[in-house]
Design an enzyme around this catalytic site. Structure first.
Site, PDB file in Angstrom:
ATOM      1  N   LYS A  94       0.833  -1.213   0.000  1.00  0.00           N
ATOM      2  CA  LYS A  94       0.000   0.000   0.000  1.00  0.00           C
ATOM      3  C   LYS A  94       0.865   1.260   0.000  1.00  0.00           C
ATOM      4  CE  LYS A  94      -3.207   2.521   3.090  1.00  0.00           C
ATOM      5  NZ  LYS A  94      -4.049   2.443   4.300  1.00  0.00           N
ATOM      6  N   ASP A 104      -2.622  10.082   4.092  1.00  0.00           N
ATOM      7  CA  ASP A 104      -4.015   9.665   4.272  1.00  0.00           C
ATOM      8  C   ASP A 104      -4.747  10.631   5.196  1.00  0.00           C
ATOM      9  OD1 ASP A 104      -6.422   8.359   4.424  1.00  0.00           O
ATOM     10  OD2 ASP A 104      -5.669   6.672   5.633  1.00  0.00           O
ATOM     11  N   LYS A 128     -10.256  12.389   8.717  1.00  0.00           N
ATOM     12  CA  LYS A 128      -9.760  11.966  10.025  1.00  0.00           C
ATOM     13  C   LYS A 128      -9.729  13.150  10.982  1.00  0.00           C
ATOM     14  CE  LYS A 128      -6.557   8.370   8.433  1.00  0.00           C
ATOM     15  NZ  LYS A 128      -7.201   7.239   9.127  1.00  0.00           N
ATOM     16  N   ASP A 141       1.678   6.163   5.681  1.00  0.00           N
ATOM     17  CA  ASP A 141       0.689   5.244   5.105  1.00  0.00           C
ATOM     18  C   ASP A 141       1.160   4.612   3.792  1.00  0.00           C
ATOM     19  OD1 ASP A 141      -1.687   3.979   5.712  1.00  0.00           O
ATOM     20  OD2 ASP A 141      -2.939   5.429   4.632  1.00  0.00           O
ATOM     21  N   GLU A 143      -9.420   3.482   2.248  1.00  0.00           N
ATOM     22  CA  GLU A 143      -8.914   3.654   0.886  1.00  0.00           C
ATOM     23  C   GLU A 143      -7.844   2.643   0.518  1.00  0.00           C
ATOM     24  OE1 GLU A 143      -7.710   5.153   3.445  1.00  0.00           O
ATOM     25  OE2 GLU A 143      -5.559   4.850   3.116  1.00  0.00           O
ATOM     26  N   ARG A 200      -7.544  -0.579   0.960  1.00  0.00           N
ATOM     27  CA  ARG A 200      -8.043  -1.811   0.341  1.00  0.00           C
ATOM     28  C   ARG A 200      -8.470  -1.568  -1.115  1.00  0.00           C
ATOM     29  NH1 ARG A 200     -12.455  -2.418   5.005  1.00  0.00           N
ATOM     30  NH2 ARG A 200     -10.753  -1.416   6.132  1.00  0.00           N
TER      31      ARG A 200
END
Ligand code: BES
Ligand code: MN
Ligand code: ZN
Length: 495
Positions: free
Chosen positions: A259, A264, A271, A282, A343, A345
């Site tokens: 990933k 993020d 968030k 991330d 996001e 996945r």
């Protein structure tokens, strides 16, 4: 960042020319005792070194380091004693940690000699490089330089050729970990999809890999709806990087996927502000995968290893994807987005389907995927999911590597909670139970039946937001590079 120069020496540590000498201490019941390999050093103190260290408060506990002036008893002016823990329980990870703590304590020193290598050469070398690591690219004033050179006393068993091979493997693995750390520690204004892709490609080219970068145009043409959807809110468009290593006489193909969310924010499902800056990490999965395929080439594993790395920045904006959107993923499955913060996945699904077009024999995939990983296993233990046999094999390897890891299930009853009211699948369950496992179940939908597959959730372990410990400084840890390196070595050996 520049790593200390390591070499092997057969000179007795007591005779060695160096500024500092590193010895191991252990805890023996209530007392501190010296680790093996320190006999001649102890003789220079007339057999009283353990007593002197005890009087300075040494206990032999892990992460403890005690410094002592040698006052002419040794050629080295300073003795550094690093704790290995309980005498009967000294394994590679204890040596790695002690070597790391010692290396950190030696900042500003030019040359040291270590006796920890007589206990475990591989672990002492790795721990030294990792403990000396620092990232000060962005400071105008750098502190003490990391220790410049460490001579590792050769173990008494084995021969010089074996020792040289061990040292080469250990330093290559440790340097792969620091490569991953550098990526993670580079701030998100400088590391965004295009710049990350360029840096990964440059590393890949230097290692002789086949390199392919799909830019946003190519992603659109290819139908990579997951990567494109997630990347839509950012002014900095997404990328998909592919790095291929073809090893000598390779019969086994391994697909690696990681990933690469360079930042993020959560997107429209934004968030909270507190600690959001940590989401610079991330892309740790991507960093580990890029470093691992380069390492596979460096160590010439007899495998074909292909890294498929999706890169995107998850931002809220007028152009961003929304809760309620339906994305058509690479390969045609549709996903209803219920939360734009799930996001990882989405970009992984595209990458997994692409990676599996090559018909790999194994799929190893890693991500900072869920806060639920940190809730269930804590900050230092990766969650390991996937097809059961391969999952268990990787979990055993992860534990042995010192990075840790624990096999987790993919409970069938959670799967139906990913059913969508209008698409093939929803990206979240709508409840918090088993959040790490639900993410694993989502990914499983994109993995071909019967393919040995493992998913490592390293949300906590990839990034140290606390104080340094062992060979782990603040910031990116490089987890799970060592696990992946060991998995590749295991597959190379056993198929
Ligand atoms: N990148 C985060 C996961 C994460 C959390 C990594 C903490 C490192 C530390 C991921 O994209 C995310 O936001 N996951 C959500 C999923 C949820 C919306 C189902 C989470 O874990 O809250
Ligand atoms: Mn998220
Ligand atoms: Zn994320």
């Amino acid at each position: 960042m520049s790593a200390p120069k390591l070499s092997l020496t057969t000179t007795s540590a007591a005779e060695a020319t160096a500024d500092a000498i590193i010895v191991g201490t252990v805890r023996d019941g209530e007392d501190v005792a010296l680790a093996p390999g320190t006999e001649q050093v102890d003789a220079a103190f007339d057999g009283g070194l353990a007593g002197v260290l005890a009087s300075l408060g040494a206990t032999g506990k892990p992460d403890e380091v005690v410094k002592l002036p040698t006052l002419g008893r040794l050629r080295a002016g300073v003795l550094v004693a690093a704790g290995l823990g309980a005498a009967g329980e000294v394994g590679p990870e204890q040596v790695r940690r002690a070597a790391g703590v010692a290396a950190r304590a030696l900042a500003g020193t030019k040359r040291a000699v270590s006796t920890l290598s007589t206990v475990d050469l591989h672990a002492a070398a790795e721990g030294t490089v990792l403990g000396a690591y620092r990232f000060d690219e962005y400071r105008s004033e750098r502190g003490d330089a990391p220790v410049e050179r460490v001579d590792l006393v050769s173990p008494t068993d084995g021969n010089a050729k074996e020792h040289r091979a061990t040292l080469k493997a250990a330093t290559s693995i440790a340097e792969a970990v620091t490569t991953a750390r550098d990526f993670v520690n580079t701030p998100p204004n400088d590391l965004y999809p295009a710049s990350f892709a360029d840096r990964a490609a440059a590393l890949g080219k230097a290692a002789g890999l086949e390199v392919e970068i799909l830019d946003e145009k190519a992603l659109r043409k290819g139908g990579f709806g997951g990567v494109l959807g997630v990347g839509m809110g950012s002014t900095r468009p997404p990328r998909l990087v592919r790095l291929k290593y073809r090893g000598p006489k390779a019969r086994t193909k391994v697909a690696l996927v990681g990933k690469g969310i360079t930042f993020d924010t959560g997107g429209i499902s934004i968030k909270p502000a507190a600690h959001m800056e940590e989401m610079t990490s991330d892309m740790s999965g991507a960093a580990a995968i890029v470093a691992s395929v380069v390492l596979a080439a460096k160590l010439r594993y007899p495998l074909e290893v292909t890294a498929t790395v999706p890169m995107a920045e998850n931002m809220p904006s007028g152009a961003a994807y929304r809760p309620g959107d339906v994305l058509t993923m690479y390969g045609g499955k549709t996903v209803e987005v219920l939360n734009t913060d799930a996001e990882g996945r989405l970009i992984l699904a595209d990458a997994i389907v692409r990676a599996c077009e090559d018909e790999p024999d194994y799929l190893v995939e890693t991500a900072t995927l869920t806060g639920a990983q940190v809730i269930s296993l804590g900050r230092r233990t990766p969650g390991i999911m996937g097809s059961e046999d391969f999952r268990d094999r990787v979990a055993a390897i992860a534990k042995a590597s010192g990075e840790g890891g624990w096999a987790m299930p993919l409970p069938e009853e959670l799967r139906r909670d990913l059913d969508s009211k209008l698409a093939d699948l929803a990206n979240v369950t709508g409840h918090r139970w088993g959040g790490m496992l639900a993410a694993g179940l989502f990914l499983r939908e994109f993995v071909p039946d019967g393919l040995p597959w493992v998913h490592l959730d390293v949300a906590g372990p990839a990034y140290n937001n606390g104080a340094p410990w062992g060979y782990t400084g603040k910031g990116g840890t490089g987890v799970p590079v060592r696990t992946i390196a060991a998995v590749l070595a295991d597959i190379a050996e056993k198929g």
